[in-house]
Write a protein that holds these residues in place. Structure first.
Motif, mmCIF file in Angstrom:
data_model
loop_
_atom_site.group_PDB
_atom_site.id
_atom_site.type_symbol
_atom_site.label_atom_id
_atom_site.label_comp_id
_atom_site.label_asym_id
_atom_site.label_seq_id
_atom_site.Cartn_x
_atom_site.Cartn_y
_atom_site.Cartn_z
ATOM 1 N N PRO A 174 -16.803 9.941 -36.288
ATOM 2 C CA PRO A 174 -16.918 9.430 -34.911
ATOM 3 C C PRO A 174 -15.641 8.754 -34.424
ATOM 4 N N GLU A 175 -14.760 8.370 -35.323
ATOM 5 C CA GLU A 175 -13.527 7.695 -34.915
ATOM 6 C C GLU A 175 -12.491 8.673 -34.350
ATOM 7 N N ILE A 176 -12.683 9.971 -34.553
ATOM 8 C CA ILE A 176 -11.736 10.967 -34.037
ATOM 9 C C ILE A 176 -12.128 11.338 -32.617
ATOM 10 N N ASP A 177 -11.221 11.128 -31.666
ATOM 11 C CA ASP A 177 -11.478 11.496 -30.276
ATOM 12 C C ASP A 177 -11.446 13.007 -30.131
ATOM 13 N N LEU A 178 -12.409 13.538 -29.371
ATOM 14 C CA LEU A 178 -12.516 14.980 -29.169
ATOM 15 C C LEU A 178 -12.505 15.317 -27.688
ATOM 16 N N ASP A 179 -11.848 16.410 -27.361
ATOM 17 C CA ASP A 179 -12.005 17.069 -26.068
ATOM 18 C C ASP A 179 -12.569 18.456 -26.367
ATOM 19 N N VAL A 180 -13.787 18.732 -25.913
ATOM 20 C CA VAL A 180 -14.417 20.027 -26.150
ATOM 21 C C VAL A 180 -14.340 20.835 -24.861
ATOM 22 N N VAL A 181 -13.808 22.060 -24.966
ATOM 23 C CA VAL A 181 -13.673 22.925 -23.795
ATOM 24 C C VAL A 181 -14.403 24.230 -24.071
ATOM 25 N N MET A 182 -14.633 25.010 -23.019
ATOM 26 C CA MET A 182 -15.318 26.295 -23.146
ATOM 27 C C MET A 182 -14.512 27.353 -22.410
ATOM 28 N N LEU A 183 -13.747 28.121 -23.166
ATOM 29 C CA LEU A 183 -12.945 29.209 -22.625
ATOM 30 C C LEU A 183 -13.690 30.516 -22.816
ATOM 31 N N PHE A 184 -13.471 31.472 -21.907
ATOM 32 C CA PHE A 184 -14.310 32.674 -21.930
ATOM 33 C C PHE A 184 -13.795 33.736 -22.895
ATOM 34 N N ASP A 185 -12.600 34.273 -22.656
ATOM 35 C CA ASP A 185 -12.168 35.419 -23.448
ATOM 36 C C ASP A 185 -11.149 35.015 -24.501
ATOM 37 N N ILE A 186 -10.996 35.872 -25.487
ATOM 38 C CA ILE A 186 -10.163 35.544 -26.636
ATOM 39 C C ILE A 186 -8.688 35.474 -26.268
ATOM 40 N N GLU A 187 -8.232 36.300 -25.300
ATOM 41 C CA GLU A 187 -6.833 36.235 -24.902
ATOM 42 C C GLU A 187 -6.485 34.866 -24.330
ATOM 43 N N THR A 188 -7.379 34.333 -23.495
ATOM 44 C CA THR A 188 -7.163 32.996 -22.932
ATOM 45 C C THR A 188 -7.143 31.953 -24.027
ATOM 46 N N ALA A 189 -8.066 32.077 -24.984
ATOM 47 C CA ALA A 189 -8.143 31.097 -26.062
ATOM 48 C C ALA A 189 -6.896 31.139 -26.937
ATOM 49 N N VAL A 190 -6.451 32.344 -27.307
ATOM 50 C CA VAL A 190 -5.271 32.467 -28.165
ATOM 51 C C VAL A 190 -4.034 31.943 -27.444
ATOM 52 N N ALA A 191 -3.911 32.257 -26.146
ATOM 53 C CA ALA A 191 -2.765 31.747 -25.383
ATOM 54 C C ALA A 191 -2.781 30.223 -25.331
ATOM 55 N N ALA A 192 -3.973 29.639 -25.189
ATOM 56 C CA ALA A 192 -4.081 28.181 -25.137
ATOM 57 C C ALA A 192 -3.741 27.553 -26.486
ATOM 58 N N VAL A 193 -4.143 28.211 -27.578
ATOM 59 C CA VAL A 193 -3.792 27.710 -28.914
ATOM 60 C C VAL A 193 -2.282 27.786 -29.123
ATOM 61 N N ARG A 194 -1.670 28.892 -28.688
ATOM 62 C CA ARG A 194 -0.230 29.071 -28.895
ATOM 63 C C ARG A 194 0.589 28.085 -28.059
ATOM 64 N N SER A 195 0.102 27.758 -26.864
ATOM 65 C CA SER A 195 0.849 26.849 -25.990
ATOM 66 C C SER A 195 0.607 25.383 -26.336
ATOM 67 N N GLY A 196 -0.411 25.108 -27.153
ATOM 68 C CA GLY A 196 -0.752 23.727 -27.467
ATOM 69 C C GLY A 196 -1.711 23.095 -26.488
ATOM 70 N N THR A 197 -2.204 23.878 -25.514
ATOM 71 C CA THR A 197 -3.193 23.355 -24.571
ATOM 72 C C THR A 197 -4.467 22.952 -25.304
ATOM 73 N N ILE A 198 -4.852 23.736 -26.320
ATOM 74 C CA ILE A 198 -5.946 23.363 -27.203
ATOM 75 C C ILE A 198 -5.436 23.447 -28.644
ATOM 76 N N ASP A 199 -6.149 22.794 -29.545
ATOM 77 C CA ASP A 199 -5.735 22.763 -30.948
ATOM 78 C C ASP A 199 -6.426 23.823 -31.789
ATOM 79 N N ALA A 200 -7.621 24.245 -31.379
ATOM 80 C CA ALA A 200 -8.370 25.215 -32.176
ATOM 81 C C ALA A 200 -9.409 25.896 -31.302
ATOM 82 N N SER A 201 -9.869 27.059 -31.780
ATOM 83 C CA SER A 201 -10.895 27.804 -31.054
ATOM 84 C C SER A 201 -11.787 28.514 -32.058
#
Length: 311
Positions: free
Chosen positions: A112-139
């Motif tokens: 519980p001490e770790i702060d989380l931002d949970v997002v919901m992205l639709f397609d895998i290309e968007t998710a992979v691009a976000a992981v590569r850019s650092g917009t999100i940390d994992a998918s």
């Protein structure tokens, strides 16, 4: 506007003396005076009046003070947003009711001490691009769909194989079964309006249909899970697939049945994706938690497409 001058102004306003502000900021009193003078020139107003007691805010200084404090707060939030040790861990879970959501809730309960931002992205290309850019940390994704290998800088690990279940209304021909085999599903209409061509889950169900000769219909608009449950409950000829860990709630009068599928059990492969150079300290904690608390890939008695087999 230079933030050092704004910070100096706020320190002087709080202290009421340039000398005390200088001591707080670890600079000389002359440096404080120069910074205040530079800020006054920039704004075109006097911010302080020198008195025998020190420095008092003018009317313009009083008006500027709350905005100066907000400027410093915004600057701090901007720095925090990219400081990996302090910003929240950002994770894509695709949908709020799916298995990935449950995995992240379990992680939050454990840490519980770790702060989380949970997002919901639709397609895998968007998710992979976000992981590569650092917009999100994992998918959480099913990888790697045919013809779409992951980029070399993206790492993945299979964390959960989720058994599919058949969901029927009370009048469906299979509603009374304790379990059904994949072979028994041939000839039954399975309705899944949420399947979108080009997604990894569309690739999964295309292979499932081809392997076992099933009939999956993706016709009609997708009004969401509540509308899907209403239709399945009222239509004896229709059933749908649901992940075994998908959380659903429906009215008691619907009488819906969740029936395990066997011989073999189709399982949906969930993997965690992240960038190999991501430095967020909580990412390693998440990976370790998933490795310790999930069963990982299931092989014996299960089915998943060849492209999703463990590696």
């Amino acid at each position: 506007m230079d933030l050092d001058t704004v910070r100096t102004f706020v320190a002087a306003a709080d202290a009421g003396r340039f000398q005390e502000a200088a001591a707080e900021l670890a600079v000389t009193q002359q440096a404080v005076s120069k910074r205040i003078a530079a800020l006054e020139r920039h704004l075109g107003v006097r911010l302080f009046t020198r008195t025998a007691r020190g420095a008092e805010l003018t009317i313009d200084g009083q008006a500027f003070l709350p905005h100066a404090r907000e400027l410093l707060r915004v600057a701090e939030r901007a720095v925090t947003s990219v400081r990996t040790g302090r910003r929240p861990l950002r994770v894509d879970i695709i949908a709020s009711r799916g298995a990935a959501s449950g995995l992240m809730r379990g992680f939050h309960r454990a840490y519980p001490e770790i702060d989380l931002d949970v997002v919901m992205l639709f397609d895998i290309e968007t998710a992979v691009a976000a992981v590569r850019s650092g917009t999100i940390d994992a998918s959480f994704r099913a990888v790697a769909a045919p013809g779409r290998p992951l980029p070399e800088d993206i790492e993945s690990v299979r964390v959960l194989d989720e058994p599919l279940q058949l969901l029927t209304g009370p009048a469906h021909a299979l509603a009374g079964a304790r379990s059904v085999t994949v072979e028994q599903l041939a000839g039954h209409r399975i309705w899944m309006p949420g399947i979108v061509p080009g997604t990894e889950w569309a690739a999964y169900y295309d292979d499932l249909v081809a392997e076992f000769g099933l009939t999956i219909e993706a016709t009609g608009p997708n009004f969401g899970s509540d509308a899907l449950l209403d239709t399945v409950a009222d239509t004896p000829a229709l059933a749908t697939f649901m992940g075994g860990q998908t959380r659903l709630v429906w009215p008691a009068g619907h009488g819906l049945r969740r029936i395990p599928v066997t011989d073999p059990t189709p399982v949906y492969p969930h993997s965690l994706l992240w960038h190999r150079d991501n430095p967020h300290p909580a990412l390693g904690t998440l990976r370790a938690h998933l490795a310790a608390t999930t069963a990982g890939p299931a092989v014996a008695g299960t089915w998943t497409p060849d492209w999703a087999l463990p590696h």
